[in-house]
Design an enzyme around this catalytic site. Structure first.
Site, PDB file in Angstrom:
ATOM      1  N   HIS A  48     -52.073  48.146 -17.748  1.00 25.62           N
ATOM      2  CA  HIS A  48     -52.278  49.418 -16.713  1.00 25.62           C
ATOM      3  C   HIS A  48     -52.644  47.926 -15.043  1.00 25.62           C
ATOM      4  O   HIS A  48     -53.444  49.097 -14.305  1.00 25.62           O
ATOM      5  CB  HIS A  48     -53.964  48.750 -17.314  1.00 25.62           C
ATOM      6  CG  HIS A  48     -54.977  50.185 -16.499  1.00 25.62           C
ATOM      7  ND1 HIS A  48     -56.338  49.762 -15.952  1.00 25.62           N
ATOM      8  CD2 HIS A  48     -54.757  51.284 -16.158  1.00 25.62           C
ATOM      9  CE1 HIS A  48     -56.978  50.837 -15.515  1.00 25.62           C
ATOM     10  NE2 HIS A  48     -56.206  51.668 -15.289  1.00 25.62           N
ATOM     11  N   LYS A  76     -51.602  47.260 -11.147  1.00 26.63           N
ATOM     12  CA  LYS A  76     -50.549  47.766 -10.165  1.00 26.63           C
ATOM     13  C   LYS A  76     -50.341  46.505  -9.287  1.00 26.63           C
ATOM     14  O   LYS A  76     -51.498  45.882  -8.345  1.00 26.63           O
ATOM     15  CB  LYS A  76     -51.669  48.834  -9.798  1.00 26.63           C
ATOM     16  CG  LYS A  76     -51.685  50.544 -10.528  1.00 26.63           C
ATOM     17  CD  LYS A  76     -53.167  49.968 -11.159  1.00 26.63           C
ATOM     18  CE  LYS A  76     -53.497  51.321 -11.698  1.00 26.63           C
ATOM     19  NZ  LYS A  76     -54.711  51.285 -13.009  1.00 26.63           N
ATOM     20  N   ASP A 118     -41.390  39.975  -0.794  1.00 24.07           N
ATOM     21  CA  ASP A 118     -40.099  38.416  -0.745  1.00 24.07           C
ATOM     22  C   ASP A 118     -41.539  37.022  -0.787  1.00 24.07           C
ATOM     23  O   ASP A 118     -41.108  36.664  -0.428  1.00 24.07           O
ATOM     24  CB  ASP A 118     -40.069  39.118   1.314  1.00 24.07           C
ATOM     25  CG  ASP A 118     -39.418  39.942   1.704  1.00 24.07           C
ATOM     26  OD1 ASP A 118     -38.529  39.969   0.459  1.00 24.07           O
ATOM     27  OD2 ASP A 118     -39.000  40.429   2.277  1.00 24.07           O
ATOM     28  N   HIS A 127     -62.568  56.970  -8.123  1.00 20.48           N
ATOM     29  CA  HIS A 127     -61.230  55.684  -9.099  1.00 20.48           C
ATOM     30  C   HIS A 127     -61.643  53.970  -8.443  1.00 20.48           C
ATOM     31  O   HIS A 127     -61.470  53.655  -9.219  1.00 20.48           O
ATOM     32  CB  HIS A 127     -60.022  56.710  -9.211  1.00 20.48           C
ATOM     33  CG  HIS A 127     -59.609  55.655 -10.060  1.00 20.48           C
ATOM     34  ND1 HIS A 127     -58.399  54.926  -9.472  1.00 20.48           N
ATOM     35  CD2 HIS A 127     -59.176  56.188 -10.813  1.00 20.48           C
ATOM     36  CE1 HIS A 127     -57.955  54.981 -11.014  1.00 20.48           C
ATOM     37  NE2 HIS A 127     -58.212  55.594 -11.733  1.00 20.48           N
ATOM     38  N   LYS A 161     -62.594  51.118  -8.693  1.00 26.27           N
ATOM     39  CA  LYS A 161     -62.520  49.650  -9.721  1.00 26.27           C
ATOM     40  C   LYS A 161     -63.641  48.094  -8.562  1.00 26.27           C
ATOM     41  O   LYS A 161     -62.858  47.278  -8.431  1.00 26.27           O
ATOM     42  CB  LYS A 161     -62.528  49.630 -10.548  1.00 26.27           C
ATOM     43  CG  LYS A 161     -61.311  50.668 -10.884  1.00 26.27           C
ATOM     44  CD  LYS A 161     -60.136  50.240 -11.075  1.00 26.27           C
ATOM     45  CE  LYS A 161     -58.940  51.504 -11.856  1.00 26.27           C
ATOM     46  NZ  LYS A 161     -59.619  52.370 -12.906  1.00 26.27           N
ATOM     47  N   ASP A 180     -74.210  39.812  -4.626  1.00 25.54           N
ATOM     48  CA  ASP A 180     -75.216  39.321  -3.632  1.00 25.54           C
ATOM     49  C   ASP A 180     -74.819  39.412  -2.274  1.00 25.54           C
ATOM     50  O   ASP A 180     -75.007  39.004  -0.972  1.00 25.54           O
ATOM     51  CB  ASP A 180     -75.533  37.768  -3.223  1.00 25.54           C
ATOM     52  CG  ASP A 180     -76.622  37.387  -4.789  1.00 25.54           C
ATOM     53  OD1 ASP A 180     -77.090  38.065  -5.632  1.00 25.54           O
ATOM     54  OD2 ASP A 180     -76.109  36.761  -4.918  1.00 25.54           O
TER      55      ASP A 180
END
Length: 520
Positions: free
Chosen positions: A261, A263, A268, A438, A440, A445
């Protein structure tokens, strides 16, 4: 001596595992044989009776195996109930999603290879022990825990920038890809051959023809609609392409339950991308079904990129058996003057420590003022659920930002089943109405935050390969706080009256989805 003892201990553990597995197989075989002859003697030789007996015994045997594996209690109960109530469906689901044997056999080996091949070599020049004295005691405990669980360092020589939504993310990504001089490493769960996917593909092809090393990895399940011709044009241009979980019988393999899952983009070895966005036009709010797509990504420069590079190379080695250890991929990176710390944290079924789940738990339980959470899927286990309830009952400002409309109905219904107990404890739940949420995020605090690929659900905790960034006292945290506050302007506060007004069939569907939630 220590090394020899460790090897002996590991062998003993494996021997016990194989012995336990063998005893289970023998037990199942003995039960089936005994009841086979019993079935002939009592019920006759009709095929239907024999099939019925075998299916019943198979369900009982699998239930016993699941029970003996000492899984999470809620997961164990869910599997046993599914097998008891819907034997045929339960059997299919178990063989596709329930077996732990593939996980133990493959991912234990992966973890061992990762440590021997990459971690000891590539992490040598990274400072694992940092001076954390300027943080509060609770923050120090969290950082010590995160480094111990993830086995990655926290960097104070890195710079991070939050990218809000697809427009900012892809415009930045395209610019940086054009600047690439040596290599491009790219890894996505979902990659589509639409407009934005083709634009990125063309840059990769151009760079490969210029002589750059371009490596492209996609998840076979998440990107199953990616055309072979699309990939072939990349291969013809010299791009190295591989799929995680590639299998000719993907739908009939337990591999389908363990998905990559992540990404990740590394350019470089000096700049990296991490976050919630896959590659597809819907992430640019071009989908009629979803409308505006609210998501969050991040670009990282400096020392922390090395960890992101290592995570990609470990995944690449797992699928291709290619060890990339050349110095140019691990050359000293330019230290960026950043404020605060950045730690890149991988998590997956190759690590039994439940890395991200335990870090989330520690963040929530160490909070002093507030816990703000944004997630498209909210299917917590008992630990996370209890920590949120206790934080709210202790007087902390606990807020959950959740989409008002779903992209997947089953997780959406399961998520809503947790709302009543949270509202009762004082948690504020906001439904995002501007489009599909979408993002996440977990912010504690207003000083510590995590952003990445992991949802607040059991699949991300136990099954998927995920990668998050833990941020402390950085400008990026302040950006996330302001973005969260802005998102609240487009929400509706969920009330107890709204939940009480739900019809019986809606509550039934939510309860049924929750029953299956450990399997989602």
């Amino acid at each position: 001596m220590k090394k020899k003892a460790a090897v002996i201990f590991q062998c003993n553990v494996k021997a016990r595992e194989y012995m336990r597995r063998g005893l289970q197989v023998i037990l199942i075989g003995a039960i089936l044989i005994a009841f086979y002859y019993f079935g002939f003697g009592v019920f006759g030789k009709t095929a239907g009776t024999i099939v019925s007996i075998f299916s019943t015994l198979t369900v009982i045997s699998l239930g016993f195996i699941i029970f003996m594996e000492n899984r999470n209690p809620s997961t164990t109960i869910s599997w046993i109930l599914l097998l008891a109530l819907m034997p045929v469906v339960g059997l299919i689901f178990y063989f596709l999603f329930g077996q732990n044997y593939f996980k133990k056999r493959k991912f234990d080996k992966k973890a061992e290879q990762d440590f021997k091949t990459f971690d000891r070599y590539a992490m040598r020049s990274i400072r694992m022990h940092q001076d954390l004295s300027h943080f509060s005691p609770s923050q120090q405990q969290l950082l010590h825990l995160s480094q111990r669980l993830a086995r990655t360092p926290i960097s104070f020589a890195s710079h991070s920038k939050v990218l809000t939504n697809g427009k900012e993310t892809f415009s930045t990504l395209l610019q940086e890809l054009e600047k690439a001089k040596h290599h491009i490493h790219m890894e996505y769960y979902i990659y589509r051959a639409d407009d934005i996917g083709t634009r990125i593909q063309q840059i990769l092809i151009e760079k490969a023809r210029e002589g750059l090393k371009v490596r492209f990895m996609y998840d076979a399940w998440g990107s199953m609609q990616l055309p072979k011709s699309f990939l072939q044009s990349m291969i013809d241009a010299g791009i190295q392409v591989t799929a995680y979980g590639s299998s000719k019988t993907l739908f009939f393999s337990s591999r389908v339950n363990y998905r990559n899952h992540r990404k990740i983009v590394v350019i470089d070895g000096t700049i990296g991308f991490i976050g919630g966005l896959n590659v597809g036009d819907e992430y640019l709010s071009r989908s009629a079904a979803y409308g505006f797509w609210r998501d969050t990504h991040m670009v990282v420069k400096g020392e922390a990129v090395r960890t992101l590079q290592i995570i990609f190379l470990r995944d690449w080695h797992y699928m291709t058996n290619e060890k990339i250890l050349e110095a140019e991929y691990f050359s000293p990176v330019q230290e960026e003057q950043g404020t605060g710390g950045v730690q890149i944290i991988p998590s997956g079924p190759d690590n039994d420590r439940r890395v991200l789940k335990n870090i989330f738990f520690s963040m929530i339980t160490s909070a002093q003022k507030s816990v703000w959470l944004a997630t498209p899927y909210f299917i917590p286990d008992e630990d996370i659920l209890t920590s949120l309830r206790v934080a709210a009952m202790s007087g902390l400002d606990v807020r959950i930002l959740f989409p008002a409309k779903p992209d997947k109905w089953l997780p959406f219904l399961a998520s809503h089943s947790y709302f009543p107990t949270l509202l009762e404890a004082g948690v504020k739940i906001y439904e995002y109405e501007k489009g599909f949420l979408h993002s996440k995020l977990l912010i504690v605090d207003g000083e510590i935050a995590t952003i990445g690929t992991a949802n607040m659900d059991m699949r991300s905790f136990h099954l998927n390969f995920e990668v998050n960034a833990l941020l402390i006292h950085t400008e990026s945290v302040q950006r996330m706080v302001s973005d969260f506050e802005r998102d609240l302007k487009y929400t509706k506060l969920v009330s107890k009256d709204h939940l009480n007004d739900k019809r019986i069939y809606e509550r039934f569907l939510e309860s049924l989805a929750r029953l299956l939630s450990p399997l989602l």
